[in-house]
Design a protein around this motif. Structure first.
Motif, PDB file in Angstrom:
ATOM      1  N   TYR A  95       0.845  -1.194   0.000  1.00  0.00           N
ATOM      2  CA  TYR A  95       0.000   0.000   0.000  1.00  0.00           C
ATOM      3  C   TYR A  95       0.884   1.248   0.000  1.00  0.00           C
ATOM      4  CZ  TYR A  95      -3.334  -3.327   2.103  1.00  0.00           C
ATOM      5  OH  TYR A  95      -4.116  -4.423   2.388  1.00  0.00           O
ATOM      6  N   LEU A  96       0.368   2.308  -0.585  1.00  0.00           N
ATOM      7  CA  LEU A  96       0.916   3.641  -0.376  1.00  0.00           C
ATOM      8  C   LEU A  96       0.326   4.172   0.922  1.00  0.00           C
ATOM      9  CD1 LEU A  96       0.535   5.190  -3.928  1.00  0.00           C
ATOM     10  CD2 LEU A  96       2.701   5.019  -2.683  1.00  0.00           C
ATOM     11  N   ASP A  97       1.173   4.516   1.879  1.00  0.00           N
ATOM     12  CA  ASP A  97       0.680   4.968   3.175  1.00  0.00           C
ATOM     13  C   ASP A  97       0.567   6.491   3.179  1.00  0.00           C
ATOM     14  OD1 ASP A  97      -0.037   5.393   5.757  1.00  0.00           O
ATOM     15  OD2 ASP A  97       1.853   4.715   6.639  1.00  0.00           O
ATOM     16  N   PHE A  98      -0.642   6.979   2.940  1.00  0.00           N
ATOM     17  CA  PHE A  98      -0.913   8.412   3.016  1.00  0.00           C
ATOM     18  C   PHE A  98      -1.618   8.758   4.332  1.00  0.00           C
ATOM     19  CE2 PHE A  98      -0.321  10.893  -1.105  1.00  0.00           C
ATOM     20  CZ  PHE A  98       0.738  10.108  -1.515  1.00  0.00           C
ATOM     21  N   THR A  99      -1.325   7.969   5.375  1.00  0.00           N
ATOM     22  CA  THR A  99      -1.753   8.302   6.737  1.00  0.00           C
ATOM     23  C   THR A  99      -0.549   8.692   7.599  1.00  0.00           C
ATOM     24  OG1 THR A  99      -1.528   6.095   7.755  1.00  0.00           O
ATOM     25  CG2 THR A  99      -3.570   6.550   6.545  1.00  0.00           C
ATOM     26  N   SER A 100       0.603   8.074   7.320  1.00  0.00           N
ATOM     27  CA  SER A 100       1.822   8.286   8.124  1.00  0.00           C
ATOM     28  C   SER A 100       1.546   8.077   9.610  1.00  0.00           C
ATOM     29  CB  SER A 100       2.399   9.696   7.897  1.00  0.00           C
ATOM     30  OG  SER A 100       2.769   9.886   6.554  1.00  0.00           O
ATOM     31  N   GLY A 101       0.711   7.091   9.923  1.00  0.00           N
ATOM     32  CA  GLY A 101       0.376   6.877  11.332  1.00  0.00           C
ATOM     33  C   GLY A 101      -0.382   8.044  11.924  1.00  0.00           C
ATOM     34  N   LEU A 116     -11.612  13.596   3.175  1.00  0.00           N
ATOM     35  CA  LEU A 116     -10.482  12.680   3.112  1.00  0.00           C
ATOM     36  C   LEU A 116      -9.225  13.453   3.488  1.00  0.00           C
ATOM     37  CD1 LEU A 116     -11.175  10.764  -0.237  1.00  0.00           C
ATOM     38  CD2 LEU A 116     -11.412   9.859   2.083  1.00  0.00           C
ATOM     39  N   ARG A 117      -8.417  12.873   4.363  1.00  0.00           N
ATOM     40  CA  ARG A 117      -7.197  13.543   4.804  1.00  0.00           C
ATOM     41  C   ARG A 117      -5.987  12.855   4.169  1.00  0.00           C
ATOM     42  NH1 ARG A 117      -6.313  13.992  11.214  1.00  0.00           N
ATOM     43  NH2 ARG A 117      -8.113  12.644  10.970  1.00  0.00           N
ATOM     44  N   LEU A 118      -5.157  13.636   3.511  1.00  0.00           N
ATOM     45  CA  LEU A 118      -3.953  13.118   2.875  1.00  0.00           C
ATOM     46  C   LEU A 118      -2.753  13.544   3.705  1.00  0.00           C
ATOM     47  CD1 LEU A 118      -6.147  13.048   0.615  1.00  0.00           C
ATOM     48  CD2 LEU A 118      -4.327  13.553  -1.015  1.00  0.00           C
ATOM     49  N   LEU A 119      -2.067  12.555   4.291  1.00  0.00           N
ATOM     50  CA  LEU A 119      -0.950  12.798   5.188  1.00  0.00           C
ATOM     51  C   LEU A 119       0.244  11.924   4.808  1.00  0.00           C
ATOM     52  CD1 LEU A 119      -2.968  12.663   8.544  1.00  0.00           C
ATOM     53  CD2 LEU A 119      -1.868  14.713   7.626  1.00  0.00           C
ATOM     54  N   PRO A 120       0.770  12.073   3.624  1.00  0.00           N
ATOM     55  CA  PRO A 120       1.922  11.250   3.257  1.00  0.00           C
ATOM     56  C   PRO A 120       3.143  11.620   4.082  1.00  0.00           C
ATOM     57  CG  PRO A 120       1.629  12.986   1.647  1.00  0.00           C
ATOM     58  CD  PRO A 120       0.440  13.068   2.578  1.00  0.00           C
ATOM     59  N   PRO A 121       4.143  10.735   4.171  1.00  0.00           N
ATOM     60  CA  PRO A 121       5.403  11.142   4.788  1.00  0.00           C
ATOM     61  C   PRO A 121       5.956  12.379   4.089  1.00  0.00           C
ATOM     62  CG  PRO A 121       5.389   8.780   4.362  1.00  0.00           C
ATOM     63  CD  PRO A 121       4.173   9.342   3.683  1.00  0.00           C
ATOM     64  N   LEU A 145      -9.555  16.828   1.500  1.00  0.00           N
ATOM     65  CA  LEU A 145     -10.350  16.788   0.274  1.00  0.00           C
ATOM     66  C   LEU A 145     -11.811  16.627   0.677  1.00  0.00           C
ATOM     67  CD1 LEU A 145     -10.149  16.765  -2.831  1.00  0.00           C
ATOM     68  CD2 LEU A 145      -9.958  14.272  -2.709  1.00  0.00           C
ATOM     69  N   ASP A 146     -12.541  17.748   0.646  1.00  0.00           N
ATOM     70  CA  ASP A 146     -13.952  17.723   1.022  1.00  0.00           C
ATOM     71  C   ASP A 146     -14.748  17.155  -0.148  1.00  0.00           C
ATOM     72  OD1 ASP A 146     -16.611  18.209   1.736  1.00  0.00           O
ATOM     73  OD2 ASP A 146     -16.105  20.069   2.774  1.00  0.00           O
ATOM     74  N   CYS A 147     -15.357  15.993   0.077  1.00  0.00           N
ATOM     75  CA  CYS A 147     -16.071  15.288  -0.989  1.00  0.00           C
ATOM     76  C   CYS A 147     -17.560  15.603  -1.016  1.00  0.00           C
ATOM     77  CB  CYS A 147     -15.865  13.780  -0.839  1.00  0.00           C
ATOM     78  SG  CYS A 147     -14.138  13.283  -0.965  1.00  0.00           S
ATOM     79  N   GLY A 148     -18.034  16.379  -0.041  1.00  0.00           N
ATOM     80  CA  GLY A 148     -19.443  16.747  -0.017  1.00  0.00           C
ATOM     81  C   GLY A 148     -20.376  15.612   0.354  1.00  0.00           C
ATOM     82  N   GLU A 171      -7.637  -0.482  -3.282  1.00  0.00           N
ATOM     83  CA  GLU A 171      -6.811  -0.153  -4.443  1.00  0.00           C
ATOM     84  C   GLU A 171      -5.340   0.065  -4.078  1.00  0.00           C
ATOM     85  OE1 GLU A 171      -7.766  -0.203  -7.543  1.00  0.00           O
ATOM     86  OE2 GLU A 171      -9.880  -0.633  -7.089  1.00  0.00           O
ATOM     87  N   GLY A 172      -5.033  -0.047  -2.798  1.00  0.00           N
ATOM     88  CA  GLY A 172      -3.640   0.071  -2.387  1.00  0.00           C
ATOM     89  C   GLY A 172      -3.225   1.434  -1.885  1.00  0.00           C
ATOM     90  N   LEU A 173      -4.182   2.245  -1.400  1.00  0.00           N
ATOM     91  CA  LEU A 173      -3.886   3.567  -0.861  1.00  0.00           C
ATOM     92  C   LEU A 173      -4.521   3.705   0.513  1.00  0.00           C
ATOM     93  CD1 LEU A 173      -2.833   6.510  -1.144  1.00  0.00           C
ATOM     94  CD2 LEU A 173      -5.014   7.065  -2.275  1.00  0.00           C
ATOM     95  N   LEU A 174      -3.712   3.954   1.521  1.00  0.00           N
ATOM     96  CA  LEU A 174      -4.216   4.123   2.880  1.00  0.00           C
ATOM     97  C   LEU A 174      -4.485   5.593   3.164  1.00  0.00           C
ATOM     98  CD1 LEU A 174      -1.869   1.698   4.874  1.00  0.00           C
ATOM     99  CD2 LEU A 174      -4.074   1.207   3.769  1.00  0.00           C
ATOM    100  N   LEU A 175      -5.726   5.879   3.569  1.00  0.00           N
ATOM    101  CA  LEU A 175      -6.160   7.235   3.890  1.00  0.00           C
ATOM    102  C   LEU A 175      -6.845   7.241   5.247  1.00  0.00           C
ATOM    103  CD1 LEU A 175      -7.831   8.217   0.480  1.00  0.00           C
ATOM    104  CD2 LEU A 175      -5.545   8.864   1.252  1.00  0.00           C
TER     105      LEU A 175
END
Length: 383
Positions: free
Chosen positions: A31-37, A351-356, A323-326, A339-343
């Motif tokens: 996965y791509l980790d876009f939470t960074s813990g 949706l919060r995007l917090l990549p390293p 990312l406000d999705c309404g 799909e391999g993306l952690l959010l």
């Protein structure tokens, strides 16, 4: 049912390995980790410098307690207050503990107990930090809270002016409300807060637990605003994944926290301090922070290109992007994971995007493709 309490809504994925932005689960899926813990692993997973620091320090000493001098703590404190108006540091173990210390320091220094915080804020789950948090869902079921907290609408200048009086010890806020939906403090509101604190006996506490340590593209998020805090709380990114938190304070507060006034057994232990120093040495480098800003601009630009702007609102700074999705995003988080993306969400619709902070443009491109697929191409209704 397991031997663990059920206080977390855990996802059915067990992450067992990570390197940089890429993590792997127990089944071998990447996965791509876009939470960074949740904004913790600022240098990514298993950063070589952090691994080396932990290995070297673990062979020297892990814990000695605050009964003794700590040159490592002194050096870390000096790194954190260099080139800003703050003067002293106190180290603890978490963001909630840092905010507890901030609240205690403000009350003790002013001799007053009333603290103003804001609706949809989040400051932690201990009793003091939970009482400062302007969200009923966090407080529900725990009985009487610590009293004398007033919650005002965020960025409401008139409400603030009407509420501040000589009973107020401090104003406490996040520069960007993370759990509240990635809502930034406005320039006008920040300026009014500054004026109030400069012209009265009111301290300013800025909660930088999520926004600090380079997350927004500067050392601390308040540096991008008119705010001039007396106390700054920090954690998350400070240890890059190792538990450590702390507060910074101005010189006038030094005598308030004298011997015996506050303490913590593990706070500032040699392992945590060594790792945090390595993090700061990397993140506070001006070229590193410039790269964070560049990556932020790249990420935002790619989001705007990929998503219909009439349907999605992009908010935030640095690599703290909302990312406000309404609409409700819980199902979208699940689809991204498939799909391999952690959010992680920030409130029900964001949706919060917090990549390293070390994320590459190629990894950003891959994440954008997944977001485009789940948000635009599938056009699936969200329940």
């Amino acid at each position: 049912m397991t031997a663990l309490f059920n206080n977390y809504s855990r996802r059915p994925v067990s992450i067992v390995e990570g390197k940089g932005t890429i993590v792997k689960d127990a089944n071998g899926k990447q996965y791509l980790d876009f939470t960074s813990g949740i904004a913790v692993c600022c240098l990514g997973h298993a950063h070589p410098a952090l691994v080396k620091t932990i290995q070297e320090q673990s062979e020297k000493i892990w814990h000695i307690s605050n009964l003794f001098e700590s040159p490592g703590q002194v050096a870390l404190a000096e790194s954190l207050v260099e080139d800003n108006h703050l003067a002293h540091a106190l180290f603890c173990n978490s963001g909630a503990e840092a905010n507890e210390a901030a609240i205690k320091l403000a009350r003790k220094h002013t001799g007053k107990h009333h603290i103003i915080t804001f609706e949809n804020s989040f400051h932690g789950r201990t009793f003091g930090a939970m009482s400062a948090t302007g969200q009923e869902k966090i407080q529900k079921g725990f009985g009487p809270l610590v009293d004398r907290f007033t919650y005002l609408p965020f960025n409401d200048v008139e409400a603030l002016k009407e509420t501040v009086d000589d009973t107020v010890a401090a104003i406490m806020l996040e520069v960007i409300q993370g759990e509240g939906g990635i809502i930034e403090v406005t320039e006008e509101f920040a300026q009014v807060i500054n004026e109030i604190c400069e012209n009265s006996d009111v301290l300013l506490i800025v909660d930088e637990v999520q926004t600090g340590i380079g997350r927004t593209g500067t050392r601390f998020a308040f540096e991008q605003t008119p705010l001039k805090p007396h106390i700054v709380s920090m954690a998350k990114g400070l240890g890059g994944g190792f538990p450590i938190g702390g507060i910074l304070g101005t010189a006038e507060l030094y005598e308030t926290f004298g011997p015996g006034s506050h303490g913590t057994t593990y706070g500032g232990n040699p392992l945590g301090v060594a790792v945090a120093q390595t993090v700061i040495d990397h993140v506070f480098d001006s070229s590193f922070l410039d790269e964070v800003q560049e990556k932020s601009q790249y990420l935002i630009c790619k989001l705007k290109e990929a998503l219909p702007q009439e349907q999605f609102e992009i908010r935030g700074r640095g690599l703290l992007i909302g990312l406000d999705c309404g609409k409700e995003v819980a199902t979208l988080v699940e689809k991204a994971e498939q799909e391999g993306l952690l959010l992680v969400a920030a409130g029900p619709q964001v949706l919060r995007l917090l990549p390293p902070l070390t994320v590459t443009t190629e990894e950003i491109d891959s994440a954008i493709e997944i977001l485009k697929k789940i948000l635009v191409e599938e056009k699936s209704p969200v329940s």
